[in-house]
Scaffold this motif. Structure first.
Motif, PDB file in Angstrom:
ATOM      1  N   ALA A 146       0.899  -1.165  -0.118  1.00  0.00           N
ATOM      2  CA  ALA A 146      -0.063   0.245   0.006  1.00  0.00           C
ATOM      3  C   ALA A 146       0.922   0.964  -0.006  1.00  0.00           C
ATOM      4  O   ALA A 146       0.674   2.331  -0.690  1.00  0.00           O
ATOM      5  CB  ALA A 146      -0.842   0.209   1.150  1.00  0.00           C
ATOM      6  N   LYS A 147       2.011   1.394   0.632  1.00  0.00           N
ATOM      7  CA  LYS A 147       2.760   2.449   0.855  1.00  0.00           C
ATOM      8  C   LYS A 147       3.431   2.652  -0.397  1.00  0.00           C
ATOM      9  O   LYS A 147       3.854   3.691  -0.832  1.00  0.00           O
ATOM     10  CB  LYS A 147       3.671   2.335   2.198  1.00  0.00           C
ATOM     11  CG  LYS A 147       3.022   2.434   3.368  1.00  0.00           C
ATOM     12  CD  LYS A 147       3.934   2.625   4.704  1.00  0.00           C
ATOM     13  CE  LYS A 147       3.100   2.556   5.813  1.00  0.00           C
ATOM     14  NZ  LYS A 147       2.782   1.036   6.169  1.00  0.00           N
ATOM     15  N   LEU A 148       3.927   1.402  -1.024  1.00  0.00           N
ATOM     16  CA  LEU A 148       4.768   1.517  -2.120  1.00  0.00           C
ATOM     17  C   LEU A 148       3.934   2.097  -3.184  1.00  0.00           C
ATOM     18  O   LEU A 148       4.402   2.856  -4.070  1.00  0.00           O
ATOM     19  CB  LEU A 148       5.164   0.128  -2.465  1.00  0.00           C
ATOM     20  CG  LEU A 148       6.181  -0.072  -3.294  1.00  0.00           C
ATOM     21  CD1 LEU A 148       7.655   0.623  -2.959  1.00  0.00           C
ATOM     22  CD2 LEU A 148       6.896  -1.713  -3.261  1.00  0.00           C
ATOM     23  N   ILE A 149       2.652   1.525  -3.422  1.00  0.00           N
ATOM     24  CA  ILE A 149       1.773   2.218  -4.336  1.00  0.00           C
ATOM     25  C   ILE A 149       1.600   3.799  -4.244  1.00  0.00           C
ATOM     26  O   ILE A 149       1.506   4.453  -5.097  1.00  0.00           O
ATOM     27  CB  ILE A 149       0.589   1.550  -4.428  1.00  0.00           C
ATOM     28  CG1 ILE A 149       0.547   0.042  -4.769  1.00  0.00           C
ATOM     29  CG2 ILE A 149      -0.642   2.195  -5.051  1.00  0.00           C
ATOM     30  CD1 ILE A 149      -0.595  -0.893  -4.622  1.00  0.00           C
ATOM     31  N   ALA A 150       1.563   4.235  -2.805  1.00  0.00           N
ATOM     32  CA  ALA A 150       1.112   5.481  -2.456  1.00  0.00           C
ATOM     33  C   ALA A 150       2.599   6.438  -3.138  1.00  0.00           C
ATOM     34  O   ALA A 150       2.317   7.451  -3.695  1.00  0.00           O
ATOM     35  CB  ALA A 150       0.908   5.827  -1.296  1.00  0.00           C
ATOM     36  N   ALA A 151       3.665   5.770  -2.909  1.00  0.00           N
ATOM     37  CA  ALA A 151       4.790   6.461  -3.199  1.00  0.00           C
ATOM     38  C   ALA A 151       4.779   6.563  -4.931  1.00  0.00           C
ATOM     39  O   ALA A 151       5.320   7.715  -5.393  1.00  0.00           O
ATOM     40  CB  ALA A 151       5.870   5.572  -2.895  1.00  0.00           C
ATOM     41  N   VAL A 152       4.599   5.496  -5.491  1.00  0.00           N
ATOM     42  CA  VAL A 152       4.535   5.628  -6.931  1.00  0.00           C
ATOM     43  C   VAL A 152       3.470   6.581  -7.441  1.00  0.00           C
ATOM     44  O   VAL A 152       3.730   7.317  -8.352  1.00  0.00           O
ATOM     45  CB  VAL A 152       4.171   4.329  -7.583  1.00  0.00           C
ATOM     46  CG1 VAL A 152       4.060   4.486  -9.262  1.00  0.00           C
ATOM     47  CG2 VAL A 152       5.340   3.174  -7.128  1.00  0.00           C
TER      48      VAL A 152
END
Lengths: 83, 83, 83, 83, 83, 83
Positions: free
Chosen positions: F59-65
């Motif tokens: 979830a955090k990785l997607i938010a960063a992208v």
């Protein structure tokens, strides 16, 4: 840890935002989003462990599609919407 | 596991962002969003299990609508807002 | 289960993004967002059960407003910002 | 339950997106966002109970600012960025 | 409770979106976002208590950057991207 | 606590949004996003502690992208999409 292959780290695969068709433009949007994930997290094992984590969870899946929507806005504008 | 049918994996159904009416444009926005979901998660059973998970949860439902809003921004611009 | 009435499933109520005033444009943004919710979840009982779930929760309420903001961006552009 | 006053339910206060200055434009962005909240949740007691819920929580506060950012994008474009 | 100083409540510090350089434009984006936070929550003690809450949490930090990204989109467009 | 080096706090590395290629534009989008993180949280130890927190969480990785997607929209527009 295994690093993803070099081609998975190209930020804009093909080196251009211009595509022949909307279908190709959407595929490029997905490829750009995916390779930014790889660049932020290049360890293959972590990526593979994370895949079921998001692909089986509705909220994360929707968040992933939202990123693709944003990339597609850029690519569609670049291509004058293939009008 | 059953794979979703091929037509559910077409990224831009119809192959164009141009539509006759705003109503059709909105329907296309939903179809594009849906088929990106299918492409990221093509297993029918997982999709069917996830449906009640999001359609009965206000936060996930709102997130899904937000994706449609973003796709519709692109499609509306492509169609000069059907002015 | 009761299905929402047909008019609640029209994706772009009125069939156009063009409105007389910003006030009407904002109301249209809300109507479009709402009817996409209905289309994704057409069961009246689930919608009614979800209403207190989001309207009494600050985070979900803010997320709902954000969708309206995105729809309004599209409608405002369609109307040349009612300049 | 007490209903918010009628003026708190005007979707676009002032009836126009055009403002004299960026400062006024930003204030309008906040007013538009706030009144959409009121329209989705017009019960004063629920709104007042929700205020500490978001204003004291960093994540919700950031989400609220994000809505203002989106409204401001629209208003700034409407005003040709007050150039 | 201590209220933040008046200058921290100016919605668009400097009163214009036009800047000399991208660097200044980005700083303005951060200042606008920050002062909207102050306007929504003007109590200094709450803000100071909230700071470690977001600055030490990856998800909240990313959400804060996202707001800056949106503000920067507006400011960059206002400045014709400093081309 | 160790502060990140000064160059990690430059808000727009290189001082321009103009790049030669889409690949460089995407790299700039990542650098801008990263340095805003540094500016909001300049303590190296906290940043290093936060890295596994987001890079191992879908979830955090997607938010960063998603942040990178938004920055890239701005940079791509600045460069007329490298057409």
């Amino acid at each position: 840890m295994t690093r993803v292959p070099d081609e998975a780290l190209v930020l804009v695969p093909g080196g251009t935002l211009i595509t022949e068709t909307p279908e190709e433009g959407r595929a490029l949007a997905m490829a750009i989003a995916r390779n930014t994930v790889h660049t932020l997290q290049p360890e293959l094992e972590v990526l593979q462990a994370g895949r079921p984590q998001y692909a089986g969870d509705a909220a994360k899946l929707i968040a992933a599609v939202q990123v693709v929507s944003l990339e597609f806005q850029t690519i569609a504008a670049a291509n004058h919407y293939w009008r």
